[in-house]
Design an enzyme around this catalytic site. Structure first.
Site, PDB file in Angstrom:
ATOM      1  N   THR A  95      -3.808   0.768   4.191  1.00 35.89           N
ATOM      2  CA  THR A  95      -3.690   2.220   4.020  1.00 35.89           C
ATOM      3  C   THR A  95      -2.214   2.575   3.970  1.00 35.89           C
ATOM      4  OG1 THR A  95      -5.804   2.637   5.119  1.00 35.89           O
ATOM      5  CG2 THR A  95      -4.242   4.468   5.042  1.00 35.89           C
ATOM      6  N   VAL A  97       1.371   4.650   3.814  1.00 34.25           N
ATOM      7  CA  VAL A  97       2.164   5.755   4.357  1.00 34.25           C
ATOM      8  C   VAL A  97       2.625   6.622   3.184  1.00 34.25           C
ATOM      9  CG1 VAL A  97       4.444   6.228   5.359  1.00 34.25           C
ATOM     10  CG2 VAL A  97       2.910   4.603   6.480  1.00 34.25           C
ATOM     11  N   ILE A 131      -0.719  -1.445   7.442  1.00 34.44           N
ATOM     12  CA  ILE A 131       0.003  -0.226   7.075  1.00 34.44           C
ATOM     13  C   ILE A 131       0.881  -0.546   5.868  1.00 34.44           C
ATOM     14  CG2 ILE A 131       1.792   1.403   7.791  1.00 34.44           C
ATOM     15  CD1 ILE A 131      -0.905   1.953   9.121  1.00 34.44           C
ATOM     16  N   LYS A 132       0.648   0.176   4.770  1.00 33.32           N
ATOM     17  CA  LYS A 132       1.416  -0.062   3.546  1.00 33.32           C
ATOM     18  C   LYS A 132       2.666   0.802   3.521  1.00 33.32           C
ATOM     19  CE  LYS A 132      -0.391  -0.848  -0.630  1.00 33.32           C
ATOM     20  NZ  LYS A 132      -1.238  -0.586  -1.827  1.00 33.32           N
ATOM     21  N   LEU A 133       3.775   0.148   3.244  1.00 38.72           N
ATOM     22  CA  LEU A 133       5.071   0.821   3.157  1.00 38.72           C
ATOM     23  C   LEU A 133       5.799   0.346   1.904  1.00 38.72           C
ATOM     24  CD1 LEU A 133       5.955  -0.005   6.834  1.00 38.72           C
ATOM     25  CD2 LEU A 133       5.842   2.349   6.023  1.00 38.72           C
TER      26      LEU A 133
END
Length: 318
Positions: A95, A97, A131-133
């Site tokens: 998912t 950011v 967590i996608k950044l």
């Protein structure tokens, strides 16, 4: 003979690059990835209406300020879709950011904490979340801190060796080097066509994979953004590949034999000193393709996030 997709699954972990739950059910991937563009697309699917309504109602209980409600509803919707996907895939959901935080380390960390909290409130442990950044210097630094807290990250919009090296040195769990978007840039820049073996995106991921394995980095390499199955076949053996439904369908209907192309080094040697911020920025800046595609990717994700928020605002005020 098993179809191409089934053969591939025995060599490389397949991840579905979609927010479409029906597509995920069809191809039975291990994991799934989403991004603001895919969440926007998923929000148009009638079967997801209840997930949007739930996000809207929840956001109304969190704040009386409309802008905060819109932000909260967007976060909650992304998590709601992730929760549904996790009912199907045995592994993890990525998912993302908000792309507008791509140059804000503290803001990225705060958003990651919020997303993890929303997942935990829905009964999902952080061990199932990535967590996608964006792979900016700030995004990589945010990921380094999150990893130290036990929150695993997926560094996306990765177009260069400098980004990949910095991610590994930061102890990031997984990177998503883009293949097709690199090819797009080179085709436009040179006017040439490329075979799958010469594809600049394939060459880039192969270089990153070999560097990681040679130096014993544990960061997972997950090739992303494919334009054709030829690129995918050339990366057989990569740790993971995240593939959209159309190409998964093509692979499921193909009998092309899959031969492993990427093979980890048998022995490892120690890597050199980690890149400093100055070295990273210089090396990255020396790659015009990476500079252009990272900036474009961030802008486009931000545009789609904005479109999603317009839709949510209409629902919140209607």
């Amino acid at each position: 003979m098993a179809n191409t997709l089934e053969q591939f699954k025995s060599i490389t972990t397949i991840v579905a690059d979609t927010g479409d739950i029906e597509a995920i059910k069809r191809y039975q991937p291990e994991d799934a990835t989403t991004n603001p563009s895919l969440i926007l697309k998923a929000a148009q699917i009638p079967d997801y209406a209840h997930l949007i309504e739930n996000a809207i109602e929840w956001a109304k209980t969190q704040s009386s300020q409309i802008d905060q409600q819109v932000e909260d509803a967007g976060d909650k919707l992304a998590v709601n879709i992730g929760v549904e996907i996790l009912k199907i895939v045995p592994g993890r959901i990525s998912t993302e950011v908000d792309a507008r935080l791509s140059f804000d380390k503290a803001g990225s960390i705060a958003k990651a904490h919020k997303l993890i909290k929303l997942y935990q409130e829905a009964g999902i442990d952080k061990s199932r979340i990535l967590i996608k950044l964006a792979s900016t210097w700030e995004g990589i630094c945010a990921a380094k801190e999150l990893e130290q807290e036990g929150i695993n990250c997926n560094l996306t919009l990765l177009f260069s060796f400098a980004q990949a090296r910095a991610c590994a040195e930061a102890g990031v769990y997984l990177i998503s080097p883009f293949v097709g978007r690199i090819l797009d840039w080179y085709k436009k820049d040179t006017g040439l066509e490329y075979s799958a073996t010469e594809d600049p995106g394939v060459v880039s991921v192969t270089e990153i994979y070999n560097y990681y394995k040679r130096h014993g980095f544990n960061t997972v390499v997950m090739g992303a953004s494919f334009r054709n199955t030829g690129e995918i076949i050339e990366l057989a053996g990569c740790d993971r590949l995240t593939i959209g439904p159309a190409l998964l369908e093509e692979m499921a209907n193909s009998q092309t034999e899959v031969v492993r192309k990427l093979i980890p080094a048998e022995t490892t040697v120690e890597a050199g000193e980690p890149l400093t911020e100055a070295q990273f920025r210089w090396e990255f800046n020396e790659n015009p393709m990476a500079v252009e595609k990272l900036a474009e990717g961030i802008r486009n994700f931000a545009i789609d996030q904005g479109k999603l928020e317009v839709m949510l605002k209409e629902k919140l005020t209607s």
